[in-house]
Enzyme design. Structure first.
Site, PDB file in Angstrom:
ATOM      1  N   ARG A   8       0.850  -1.187   0.000  1.00 11.49           N
ATOM      2  CA  ARG A   8       0.000   0.000   0.000  1.00 11.49           C
ATOM      3  C   ARG A   8       0.892   1.245   0.000  1.00 11.49           C
ATOM      4  O   ARG A   8       2.084   1.157   0.271  1.00 11.49           O
ATOM      5  CB  ARG A   8      -0.913  -0.003   1.222  1.00 11.49           C
ATOM      6  CG  ARG A   8      -1.922  -1.142   1.225  1.00 11.49           C
ATOM      7  CD  ARG A   8      -2.655  -1.194   2.563  1.00 11.49           C
ATOM      8  NE  ARG A   8      -3.358   0.057   2.813  1.00 11.49           N
ATOM      9  CZ  ARG A   8      -3.484   0.608   4.023  1.00 11.49           C
ATOM     10  NH1 ARG A   8      -2.922   0.042   5.084  1.00 11.49           N
ATOM     11  NH2 ARG A   8      -4.146   1.737   4.169  1.00 11.49           N
ATOM     12  N   ASP A  81      -3.770  -7.408   9.124  1.00 12.19           N
ATOM     13  CA  ASP A  81      -4.644  -7.097   7.993  1.00 12.19           C
ATOM     14  C   ASP A  81      -4.918  -8.317   7.119  1.00 12.19           C
ATOM     15  O   ASP A  81      -5.779  -8.260   6.237  1.00 12.19           O
ATOM     16  CB  ASP A  81      -4.027  -6.003   7.115  1.00 12.19           C
ATOM     17  CG  ASP A  81      -4.016  -4.639   7.793  1.00 12.19           C
ATOM     18  OD1 ASP A  81      -4.821  -4.425   8.724  1.00 12.19           O
ATOM     19  OD2 ASP A  81      -3.186  -3.798   7.403  1.00 12.19           O
ATOM     20  N   LEU A 128     -13.345  -2.247  16.634  1.00  7.96           N
ATOM     21  CA  LEU A 128     -14.360  -2.678  17.602  1.00  7.96           C
ATOM     22  C   LEU A 128     -13.721  -3.257  18.851  1.00  7.96           C
ATOM     23  O   LEU A 128     -14.254  -3.112  19.955  1.00  7.96           O
ATOM     24  CB  LEU A 128     -15.291  -3.723  16.982  1.00  7.96           C
ATOM     25  CG  LEU A 128     -16.466  -3.225  16.157  1.00  7.96           C
ATOM     26  CD1 LEU A 128     -17.366  -4.384  15.788  1.00  7.96           C
ATOM     27  CD2 LEU A 128     -17.272  -2.168  16.904  1.00  7.96           C
ATOM     28  N   ARG A 130     -10.895  -2.316  20.280  1.00  7.99           N
ATOM     29  CA  ARG A 130     -10.493  -1.200  21.128  1.00  7.99           C
ATOM     30  C   ARG A 130     -11.700  -0.487  21.713  1.00  7.99           C
ATOM     31  O   ARG A 130     -11.687  -0.057  22.867  1.00  7.99           O
ATOM     32  CB  ARG A 130      -9.616  -0.223  20.329  1.00  7.99           C
ATOM     33  CG  ARG A 130      -8.245  -0.808  19.996  1.00  7.99           C
ATOM     34  CD  ARG A 130      -7.471   0.071  19.040  1.00  7.99           C
ATOM     35  NE  ARG A 130      -6.163  -0.502  18.722  1.00  7.99           N
ATOM     36  CZ  ARG A 130      -5.566  -0.387  17.549  1.00  7.99           C
ATOM     37  NH1 ARG A 130      -6.162   0.266  16.561  1.00  7.99           N
ATOM     38  NH2 ARG A 130      -4.382  -0.929  17.345  1.00  7.99           N
ATOM     39  N   ARG A 147     -11.263   7.057  10.883  1.00  9.25           N
ATOM     40  CA  ARG A 147     -10.469   6.478   9.805  1.00  9.25           C
ATOM     41  C   ARG A 147      -9.335   7.424   9.491  1.00  9.25           C
ATOM     42  O   ARG A 147      -9.264   8.530   9.986  1.00  9.25           O
ATOM     43  CB  ARG A 147     -11.329   6.279   8.550  1.00  9.25           C
ATOM     44  CG  ARG A 147     -12.344   5.159   8.630  1.00  9.25           C
ATOM     45  CD  ARG A 147     -11.713   3.782   8.595  1.00  9.25           C
ATOM     46  NE  ARG A 147     -10.795   3.600   7.487  1.00  9.25           N
ATOM     47  CZ  ARG A 147     -11.141   3.260   6.260  1.00  9.25           C
ATOM     48  NH1 ARG A 147     -12.407   3.090   5.959  1.00  9.25           N
ATOM     49  NH2 ARG A 147     -10.221   3.089   5.322  1.00  9.25           N
ATOM     50  N   VAL A 150      -2.056   7.546  10.136  1.00 10.02           N
ATOM     51  CA  VAL A 150      -1.620   7.871  11.502  1.00 10.02           C
ATOM     52  C   VAL A 150      -1.555   9.381  11.712  1.00 10.02           C
ATOM     53  O   VAL A 150      -2.026   9.901  12.737  1.00 10.02           O
ATOM     54  CB  VAL A 150      -0.247   7.219  11.793  1.00 10.02           C
ATOM     55  CG1 VAL A 150       0.276   7.674  13.148  1.00 10.02           C
ATOM     56  CG2 VAL A 150      -0.371   5.691  11.754  1.00 10.02           C
ATOM     57  N   THR A 152      -3.207  11.758  10.228  1.00  6.73           N
ATOM     58  CA  THR A 152      -4.560  12.322  10.271  1.00  6.73           C
ATOM     59  C   THR A 152      -5.208  12.089  11.631  1.00  6.73           C
ATOM     60  O   THR A 152      -5.851  12.987  12.190  1.00  6.73           O
ATOM     61  CB  THR A 152      -5.438  11.701   9.168  1.00  6.73           C
ATOM     62  OG1 THR A 152      -4.853  11.983   7.892  1.00  6.73           O
ATOM     63  CG2 THR A 152      -6.852  12.242   9.210  1.00  6.73           C
TER      64      THR A 152
END
Length: 311
Positions: A8, A81, A128, A130, A147, A150, A152
């Protein structure tokens, strides 16, 4: 030899990819790599909480499809992931390098600790698990799904939009911004997700030469830990819509795994543990999963899935 590596394009993904490739170069100075940035569904779906996206592997599926088709040679992911399934086709988990911190951390303005936040303060997370852990420890707080990368997320704290956020310590370490951390959260109160802090190197099935090369950065202790954790989640048939904590630790030749799951209502938590040899990692994970089922884990799962949808 030059290999094409899929990843990514986020700062965190590139940081962990480049660091992993450097580890491989140290073992094999004769090889080099070319990066291919691939957008995944998770990168395109900016507006939804992760647990509301009705698909598995939203941060890795498109990349692994290119591994399986031979368009790229291998992929590098955050292991948490990678979907936890019994069998996959086309790709294989070639290597798991030495794990970074599995802990979650709290980031707040002025370094206020989570336990010191005032009643009604808003804490952000995209998980969920956390969310459930926060509500179990501090039911008086408000949890808001967030969302973004990091940077942001941290900016939402700095501009006062949120009182704090909870994210993985490993991400801060890989981006060299661990100084942003206000508090490391204990694994007792905030057990991490299966595989958190670990990297996955995925290669096409049958590519034995590349598989052997990548296995040079394999860490057997990390592999045992994540095998136990992922086996626990597999036994429970849990996904991102069920808050499951799975924490393994190896001391000498002994592996200990602790599993926990939280209820949607009434802030209940059940947990179980098992201990054995590294070679028994898979069986130990299944054993803890079975014990959680006996204690009522399936009832907890049903609550979450009725609210957020089947997985």
């Amino acid at each position: 030899m030059i290999y094409t590596v899929g990843t990514r394009g986020s700062k965190l993904a590139l940081a962990q990819t480049n660091r992993t490739l450097e580890q491989i170069r140290q073992k094999h100075p004769e090889v080099d790599f070319k990066l291919k940035i691939i957008k995944t569904e998770g990168d395109k779906e900016h507006g939804k909480p992760l647990f509301s996206i009705d698909a598995k592997g939203i941060f890795e599926r498109e990349i692994d499809q290119e591994v399986a088709s031979g368009e790229i040679d291998f992929a590098i992911h955050s292991l948490k992931d990678v979907p936890i399934v019994e069998h996959t086709t086309g790709t294989v988990l070639a290597a798991v390098p030495k794990r970074d911190s599995p802990c979650d951390v709290f980031i707040s303005k002025n370094n206020v600790r989570l336990e010191d936040l005032s009643k009604g303060s808003v804490v952000g997370t995209g998980s969920l698990r956390r969310l459930a852990e926060i509500k179990y420890v501090r039911p008086d707080l408000v949890v808001e799904p967030i969302r973004g990368n990091v940077d942001t997320r941290i900016s939402k704290v700095q501009n006062g939009e949120l009182a704090g956020i909870i994210i993985a310590e490993a991400g801060l370490e890989r981006m060299n911004i661990a100084s942003q951390m206000s508090q490391r959260l204990s694994l007792d109160l905030f057990p991490s997700a299966a595989g958190q802090g670990s990297i996955a190197l995925m290669v096409k099935e049958g590519n034995t030469d590349l598989l052997k090369l990548l296995q040079s950065v394999e860490d057997k202790v990390t592999r045992a830990e994540v095998t136990a954790e992922r086996s626990l989640v597999l036994k429970l048939a849990g996904g991102c819509r069920v808050p499951i904590g799975a924490v393994s630790q190896v001391v000498g030749d002994t592996l200990t795994i602790l599993g926990s799951i939280y209820s949607l209502n009434e802030c209940k938590k059940i947990f179980a543990s098992a201990k054995g040899l590294l070679s028994q990692a898979r069986e130990l994970g299944f054993k803890v999963g079975e014990e959680l089922i006996v204690q009522g884990a399936k009832d907890f799962e049903k609550e979450w899935r009725e609210k957020y949808g089947a997985w």
